[in-house]
Enzyme design. Sequence first.
Site, PDB file in Angstrom:
ATOM      1  N   GLU A   1       0.819  -1.240  -0.023  1.00 47.87           N
ATOM      2  CA  GLU A   1       0.186  -0.167  -0.111  1.00 47.87           C
ATOM      3  C   GLU A   1       1.036   1.082  -0.050  1.00 47.87           C
ATOM      4  OE1 GLU A   1      -2.287   0.186   3.786  1.00 47.87           O
ATOM      5  OE2 GLU A   1      -3.201   2.064   3.189  1.00 47.87           O
TER       6      GLU A   1
ATOM      7  N   ASP B   1      -3.610  10.114   9.444  1.00 51.12           N
ATOM      8  CA  ASP B   1      -2.534   8.970  10.081  1.00 51.12           C
ATOM      9  C   ASP B   1      -1.759   9.861  11.413  1.00 51.12           C
ATOM     10  OD1 ASP B   1      -2.278   9.438   6.399  1.00 51.12           O
ATOM     11  OD2 ASP B   1      -1.479   7.394   7.385  1.00 51.12           O
TER      12      ASP B   1
HETATM   13  O1  LIG Z   1      -0.069   2.192  10.423  1.00 55.14           O
HETATM   14  P1  LIG Z   1      -0.976   1.260  11.044  1.00 55.14           P
HETATM   15  O2  LIG Z   1      -1.329   1.407  12.229  1.00 55.14           O
HETATM   16  O3  LIG Z   1      -0.081   0.044  10.931  1.00 55.14           O
HETATM   17  O4  LIG Z   1      -2.468   1.138   9.812  1.00 55.14           O
HETATM   18  C1  LIG Z   1      -1.941   0.957   8.835  1.00 55.14           C
HETATM   19  C2  LIG Z   1      -1.648   2.662   8.109  1.00 55.14           C
HETATM   20  O5  LIG Z   1      -0.576   2.784   8.432  1.00 55.14           O
HETATM   21  C3  LIG Z   1      -2.303   2.481   6.564  1.00 55.14           C
HETATM   22  O6  LIG Z   1      -2.831   1.461   6.166  1.00 55.14           O
HETATM   23  C4  LIG Z   1      -2.514   3.854   6.637  1.00 55.14           C
HETATM   24  C5  LIG Z   1      -2.151   4.633   5.864  1.00 55.14           C
HETATM   25  N1  LIG Z   1      -2.301   6.094   6.198  1.00 55.14           N
HETATM   26  C6  LIG Z   1      -3.174   5.380   6.137  1.00 55.14           C
HETATM   27  C7  LIG Z   1      -4.956   6.195   6.786  1.00 55.14           C
HETATM   28  C8  LIG Z   1      -5.676   5.538   6.990  1.00 55.14           C
HETATM   29  C9  LIG Z   1      -6.221   4.307   6.818  1.00 55.14           C
HETATM   30  C10 LIG Z   1      -4.764   3.422   6.498  1.00 55.14           C
HETATM   31  C11 LIG Z   1      -3.608   4.143   6.496  1.00 55.14           C
END
Ligand SMILES: O=P(O)(O)OC[C@@H](O)[C@@H](O)c1c[nH]c2ccccc12
Length: 267
Positions: A50, A61
């Site tokens: 991703e 974020d």
């Molecule tokens: O950082 P984490 O807590 O591992 O979560 C995944 C996330 O970073 C990635 O999927 C993502 C980055 N920015 C986002 C904004 C909304 C949903 C998902 C995301």
Amino acid sequence: MKTRVDQKFAELMKKGEKAFIAYLSAGDPNLADTVDIVLRLEDAGVDLIELGLPFSDPLADGRVNQEAATRALDAGSTFDGVMDCIAQIRERSEIPMIFYAYMNPLLSRGYENSITAAAQAGIDGFLLLDLPLEEAGPYRKSLTENSLNAIQLVTPTTPDERIGKIVKRANGFIYCVSREGVTGVQDKLAEGAGALVQRIRDQSDAPVALGFGIGTPEQARGAAKLADGVVVGSAIVNAFHNSPHTPEGRAAATAIVKQMVDAVKTV
Ligand SMILES: O=P(O)(O)OC[C@@H](O)[C@@H](O)c1c[nH]c2ccccc12
């Protein structure tokens, strides 16, 4: 329309294996390094990437991802530069890639041609965070025209009726946001994650990937027991940011990720 994402999930589910999805901000610390990091993650067994388009106001974020986006912007990352980065990865890898973006940078550049450019560069789908379902008709039409997946999010506060609408319009996989709040490593997997995955599965047969807050092999294993895939972002962003930007440092960061991958793959 079968994208690399569709093919990968079909392949994994046939084997009874869970998907490991890694998030990173394109351009952190620079776009050339992003190519190297993605290829290392693939070698470590990561199934899907991703890739985030750096944006100045990433409202969903947490600190780690916000700072990664700022580093990428400070290093001069642009939309076109990220397209080149994706194209360079595609020259050397068939790893499924989802383009994660906020609306603003796409609108300011022009919606349609942003989607077309990303498709031509070699991504397989879009995850657009801040576009309401009701206003996403033209967006979904453009994705379909470019044979791209529309990855949709379901959160703990999404009512069942809305889950029904979301999953009808999604393909590739459904992103189950495990907890309320923004991204960032937590000390344990969210209590209600399993129930939320089940609420999605009650209305869809699409693969469900569980993310938000996962930062250890134990948490990744726990998430893999609940869903068809696990998404890890901040912990990976941190591992590479906090390791020396040398081959040895990159190998050490990759080894940290591989521990989580292996935990998911042994469920
Ligand atoms: O950082 P984490 O807590 O591992 O979560 C995944 C996330 O970073 C990635 O999927 C993502 C980055 N920015 C986002 C904004 C909304 C949903 C998902 C995301």
